[in-house]
Scaffold this motif. Structure first.
Motif, PDB file in Angstrom:
ATOM      1  N   PRO A 137       0.802  -1.222   0.000  1.00  0.00           N
ATOM      2  CA  PRO A 137       0.000   0.000   0.000  1.00  0.00           C
ATOM      3  C   PRO A 137       0.839   1.278   0.000  1.00  0.00           C
ATOM      4  CG  PRO A 137       0.172  -0.865   2.215  1.00  0.00           C
ATOM      5  CD  PRO A 137       0.980  -1.792   1.335  1.00  0.00           C
ATOM      6  N   TYR A 138       0.175   2.384  -0.309  1.00  0.00           N
ATOM      7  CA  TYR A 138       0.756   3.727  -0.119  1.00  0.00           C
ATOM      8  C   TYR A 138       2.069   3.945  -0.854  1.00  0.00           C
ATOM      9  CZ  TYR A 138      -2.797   3.807   3.485  1.00  0.00           C
ATOM     10  OH  TYR A 138      -3.991   3.730   4.145  1.00  0.00           O
ATOM     11  N   ARG A 139       2.169   3.480  -2.086  1.00  0.00           N
ATOM     12  CA  ARG A 139       3.366   3.773  -2.883  1.00  0.00           C
ATOM     13  C   ARG A 139       3.075   4.954  -3.802  1.00  0.00           C
ATOM     14  NH1 ARG A 139       6.749   1.455   0.101  1.00  0.00           N
ATOM     15  NH2 ARG A 139       8.321   1.795  -1.485  1.00  0.00           N
ATOM     16  N   ALA A 140       4.124   5.576  -4.300  1.00  0.00           N
ATOM     17  CA  ALA A 140       3.934   6.630  -5.298  1.00  0.00           C
ATOM     18  C   ALA A 140       3.310   5.997  -6.538  1.00  0.00           C
ATOM     19  CB  ALA A 140       5.276   7.250  -5.660  1.00  0.00           C
ATOM     20  N   PRO A 141       2.358   6.693  -7.190  1.00  0.00           N
ATOM     21  CA  PRO A 141       1.725   6.099  -8.373  1.00  0.00           C
ATOM     22  C   PRO A 141       2.726   5.817  -9.489  1.00  0.00           C
ATOM     23  CG  PRO A 141       0.506   8.012  -7.609  1.00  0.00           C
ATOM     24  CD  PRO A 141       1.781   7.985  -6.826  1.00  0.00           C
ATOM     25  N   ASP A 142       3.865   6.544  -9.518  1.00  0.00           N
ATOM     26  CA  ASP A 142       4.848   6.268 -10.578  1.00  0.00           C
ATOM     27  C   ASP A 142       5.978   5.372 -10.047  1.00  0.00           C
ATOM     28  OD1 ASP A 142       6.162   8.091  -8.935  1.00  0.00           O
ATOM     29  OD2 ASP A 142       6.969   9.283 -10.595  1.00  0.00           O
ATOM     30  N   SER A 143       5.684   4.615  -8.998  1.00  0.00           N
ATOM     31  CA  SER A 143       6.687   3.699  -8.443  1.00  0.00           C
ATOM     32  C   SER A 143       7.185   2.731  -9.520  1.00  0.00           C
ATOM     33  CB  SER A 143       6.038   2.898  -7.306  1.00  0.00           C
ATOM     34  OG  SER A 143       6.851   1.813  -6.974  1.00  0.00           O
ATOM     35  N   LEU A 144       8.468   2.417  -9.443  1.00  0.00           N
ATOM     36  CA  LEU A 144       9.057   1.473 -10.400  1.00  0.00           C
ATOM     37  C   LEU A 144       8.877   0.030  -9.957  1.00  0.00           C
ATOM     38  CD1 LEU A 144      12.386   3.384 -11.096  1.00  0.00           C
ATOM     39  CD2 LEU A 144      10.475   3.089 -12.661  1.00  0.00           C
ATOM     40  N   LEU A 145       8.202  -0.160  -8.844  1.00  0.00           N
ATOM     41  CA  LEU A 145       8.192  -1.516  -8.266  1.00  0.00           C
ATOM     42  C   LEU A 145       7.723  -2.610  -9.218  1.00  0.00           C
ATOM     43  CD1 LEU A 145       5.946  -3.510  -6.698  1.00  0.00           C
ATOM     44  CD2 LEU A 145       5.246  -1.323  -5.808  1.00  0.00           C
ATOM     45  N   PRO A 146       6.695  -2.388 -10.075  1.00  0.00           N
ATOM     46  CA  PRO A 146       6.315  -3.488 -10.968  1.00  0.00           C
ATOM     47  C   PRO A 146       7.475  -3.927 -11.866  1.00  0.00           C
ATOM     48  CG  PRO A 146       4.629  -1.782 -10.972  1.00  0.00           C
ATOM     49  CD  PRO A 146       5.820  -1.224 -10.233  1.00  0.00           C
ATOM     50  N   LEU A 147       8.350  -2.971 -12.181  1.00  0.00           N
ATOM     51  CA  LEU A 147       9.436  -3.285 -13.125  1.00  0.00           C
ATOM     52  C   LEU A 147      10.555  -4.111 -12.492  1.00  0.00           C
ATOM     53  CD1 LEU A 147       9.355   0.183 -14.815  1.00  0.00           C
ATOM     54  CD2 LEU A 147       8.424  -1.954 -15.684  1.00  0.00           C
ATOM     55  N   TRP A 148      10.497  -4.304 -11.186  1.00  0.00           N
ATOM     56  CA  TRP A 148      11.485  -5.193 -10.554  1.00  0.00           C
ATOM     57  C   TRP A 148      11.021  -6.647 -10.591  1.00  0.00           C
ATOM     58  CZ3 TRP A 148      14.932  -1.982 -11.072  1.00  0.00           C
ATOM     59  CH2 TRP A 148      14.913  -0.708 -10.532  1.00  0.00           C
ATOM     60  N   LEU A 149       9.824  -6.867 -11.153  1.00  0.00           N
ATOM     61  CA  LEU A 149       9.299  -8.234 -11.230  1.00  0.00           C
ATOM     62  C   LEU A 149       9.541  -8.789 -12.627  1.00  0.00           C
ATOM     63  CD1 LEU A 149       5.894  -7.441  -9.488  1.00  0.00           C
ATOM     64  CD2 LEU A 149       7.996  -8.291  -8.423  1.00  0.00           C
ATOM     65  N   GLY A 150       9.498 -10.122 -12.759  1.00  0.00           N
ATOM     66  CA  GLY A 150       9.676 -10.734 -14.080  1.00  0.00           C
ATOM     67  C   GLY A 150       8.553 -10.299 -15.022  1.00  0.00           C
ATOM     68  N   ASP A 151       7.332 -10.198 -14.498  1.00  0.00           N
ATOM     69  CA  ASP A 151       6.207  -9.726 -15.298  1.00  0.00           C
ATOM     70  C   ASP A 151       5.536  -8.572 -14.553  1.00  0.00           C
ATOM     71  OD1 ASP A 151       3.936  -9.182 -16.650  1.00  0.00           O
ATOM     72  OD2 ASP A 151       3.267 -11.254 -16.845  1.00  0.00           O
ATOM     73  N   PRO A 152       5.780  -7.330 -14.999  1.00  0.00           N
ATOM     74  CA  PRO A 152       5.215  -6.171 -14.286  1.00  0.00           C
ATOM     75  C   PRO A 152       3.697  -6.206 -14.161  1.00  0.00           C
ATOM     76  CG  PRO A 152       6.897  -5.465 -15.832  1.00  0.00           C
ATOM     77  CD  PRO A 152       6.672  -6.933 -16.093  1.00  0.00           C
ATOM     78  N   ARG A 153       3.006  -6.902 -15.070  1.00  0.00           N
ATOM     79  CA  ARG A 153       1.549  -6.909 -14.983  1.00  0.00           C
ATOM     80  C   ARG A 153       1.042  -7.739 -13.807  1.00  0.00           C
ATOM     81  NH1 ARG A 153      -0.606  -7.836 -21.061  1.00  0.00           N
ATOM     82  NH2 ARG A 153       0.417  -6.026 -21.986  1.00  0.00           N
ATOM     83  N   SER A 154       1.933  -8.480 -13.176  1.00  0.00           N
ATOM     84  CA  SER A 154       1.486  -9.229 -11.997  1.00  0.00           C
ATOM     85  C   SER A 154       1.240  -8.287 -10.818  1.00  0.00           C
ATOM     86  CB  SER A 154       2.517 -10.294 -11.611  1.00  0.00           C
ATOM     87  OG  SER A 154       3.729  -9.658 -11.242  1.00  0.00           O
ATOM     88  N   ALA A 155       1.698  -7.038 -10.917  1.00  0.00           N
ATOM     89  CA  ALA A 155       1.439  -6.030  -9.872  1.00  0.00           C
ATOM     90  C   ALA A 155       0.270  -5.172 -10.334  1.00  0.00           C
ATOM     91  CB  ALA A 155       2.675  -5.177  -9.645  1.00  0.00           C
TER      92      ALA A 155
END
Ligand SMILES: CC(C)(COP(=O)(O)OP(=O)(O)OC[C@H]1O[C@@H](n2cnc3c(N)ncnc32)[C@H](O)[C@@H]1OP(=O)(O)O)[C@@H](O)C(=O)NCCC(=O)NCCS
Length: 424
Positions: free
Chosen positions: A277-295
């Motif tokens: 929760p409570y991340r910046a909307p432009d957080s890069l976190l999905p891009l640290w995953l193998g498939d960003p759409r899983s976030a």
């Protein structure tokens, strides 16, 4: 029913604290505990506590704290941070909130705090007092089975260290300070805050279930450059684990630290969903995953609201994207921020002074709050009518000056048992 004019709005005394705490707990649907009174008492000397009193009975609560807000360019601006706002159900819609806000904003202005901030529990409440949404938050839900992170690749999580609350609370303040120095939208978290957050404060209630704590250590210096606090629940379905993991706090001062801590959480055995929760909307976190759409973003919302009280001090404290000048007419029904101001700013600093020159942009103080940290654009705000271009080109110039490359972010740590419900 007592006439609302005879309800007293005043500062709270030591004797008022139990009643004040109970009224606040009623408003926030939190059961009363003696510990809650002690917690308020310990901060009462530092904070401004206001109450509404019907005879001697407390029927409204309001707190403001002297805080510091990081603005674009890295300056810390003194702000009044408002919290614990409630009015008893028996006394609602009679103007008590408005009277408490008026008393506190006047006090903040007189103390020389150029800005006030708050987390709004309800969207419709604070615009009328000159606040505008200034930072936003995204709530991510990661489907671990689709994240395409190979749990055998332990290199992805190298540098992560599981620690206990004591070790975490020692390392945490320095990591957070490094973030605060560069991240617009952050507020200060002092040592007491960390002790409370990790249950390390003398007299903290014992027996509270402790979350899990991890640090990320910089591979070169060996110093902590990332923090992760999370809780999880053991949940099974017919020999298949289905455990949710909730991230309560995640602070990282390097992309490596953020990537390693996220991958650590997502590759935890038995975990099938990670809530962030409570991340910046432009957080890069999905891009640290193998498939960003899983976030998936399960909630996208306004988060911190901001009210400018002193226009020249607030606007001259931040830096701007391009070197330019802009004449702004700020409208403010309460008067604090109103005036026509010449803003001369750029990447190295700014000045803002009263001027007799013709205004190029008219902006309501609410919109100024939304523009201040760079999260919104003047062009967007102008569609809704609170911002008006008086000279062609002024909207584009305001956008180029105020907007920032990355969105501001107000990190929030989710503490206590409420979070287990998992609802945004
Ligand atoms: C929200 C709360 C503090 C409002 O207190 P209140 O004394 O009833 O507010 P006021 O009478 O001063 O209302 C001020 C204005 O806000 C409006 N308002 C108040 N509560 C509102 C709500 N929930 N939704 C929309 N408008 C609301 C009033 O109609 C009034 O509008 P007006 O100035 O145009 O007439 C109170 O309902 C409460 O304690 N709620 C639960 C806790 C909470 O949400 N606190 C806010 C934490 S940030």
């Amino acid at each position: 029913m007592t006439d609302s004019a005879v309800i007293d709005i005043r500062s709270v005394t030591e004797d008022d604290l139990p009643g004040w705490t109970r009224t606040w707990g009623n408003g926030y649907l939190r059961p009363y505990t003696d510990g809650g009174v002690d917690a308020i008492r310990s901060t009462a000397a530092r904070d401004r506590l206001i109450g509404a009193f019907d005879m001697d009975r407390c029927v409204g609560t309001y707190r403001s704290t002297a805080q510091e807000l990081t603005v674009p360019g890295g300056a810390f601006v003194p702000v009044s941070a408002i919290s614990r706002v409630s009015v008893a159900g028996t006394h609602r819609r009679r103007g008590l909130l408005s009277r408490m806000v008026a008393m506190d904003l006047r006090g903040a202005f007189e103390r020389g705090e150029p800005v006030a901030v708050l987390d709004a529990a309800q969207y419709p409440l604070y615009g009328r007092y000159g606040f505008g949404p200034a930072t936003a938050m995204a709530w991510f839900e990661i489907d671990v089975n689709r994240a395409r992170l190979d749990p055998r690749r332990t290199a992805d999580t190298s540098g992560v260290l599981l620690v206990d609350a004591r070790e975490y609370s020692k390392a945490a303040p320095a990591v957070y300070e490094r973030l605060r120095a560069v991240q617009p939208g952050t507020l200060r978290r002092d040592e007491l805050w960390w002790q409370e957050a990790t249950g390390q404060r003398a007299g903290s209630p014992s027996g509270r279930p402790e979350p899990f704590f991890a640090l990320h250590l910089d591979p070169v210096t060996g110093e902590a450059d990332g923090l992760l606090c999370f809780s999880a629940e053991e949940r099974w379905g017919a020999m298949l684990p289905q455990s949710p993991l909730w991230i309560r706090d995640l602070i990282a001062v390097s992309p490596q630290a953020e990537a390693a801590l996220i991958r650590f959480a997502v590759t935890t055995d038995w975990v099938t969903t990670v809530h962030l929760p409570y991340r910046a909307p432009d957080s890069l976190l999905p891009l640290w995953l193998g498939d960003p759409r899983s976030a998936r973003v399960s909630a996208l919302s306004d988060y911190m609201w901001l009210r400018v009280l002193d226009t020249p001090r607030a606007l001259s404290a931040r830096t701007y994207g391009v070197e330019a000048e802009l004449v702004l007419e700020v409208t403010d029904a309460a008067g604090y921020a109103a005036g026509t101001w010449l803003l001369e700013g750029g990447p190295d600093g700014a000045s803002c002074t009263r001027t007799r020159r013709a205004a190029q942009l008219r902006i309501d103080v609410r919109d100024l709050g939304s523009l201040y940290l760079g999260d919104d654009s003047a062009t967007r705000l102008s569609v809704l009518g609170g911002t008006e271009e008086l000279r062609p080109g002024a909207l584009a110039r305001a956008d180029a000056m105020f907007r920032t490359g990355r969105r501001p972010w107000s990190p929030r740590a989710v503490l206590g048992p409420r979070y287990q419900a998992g609802a945004p």
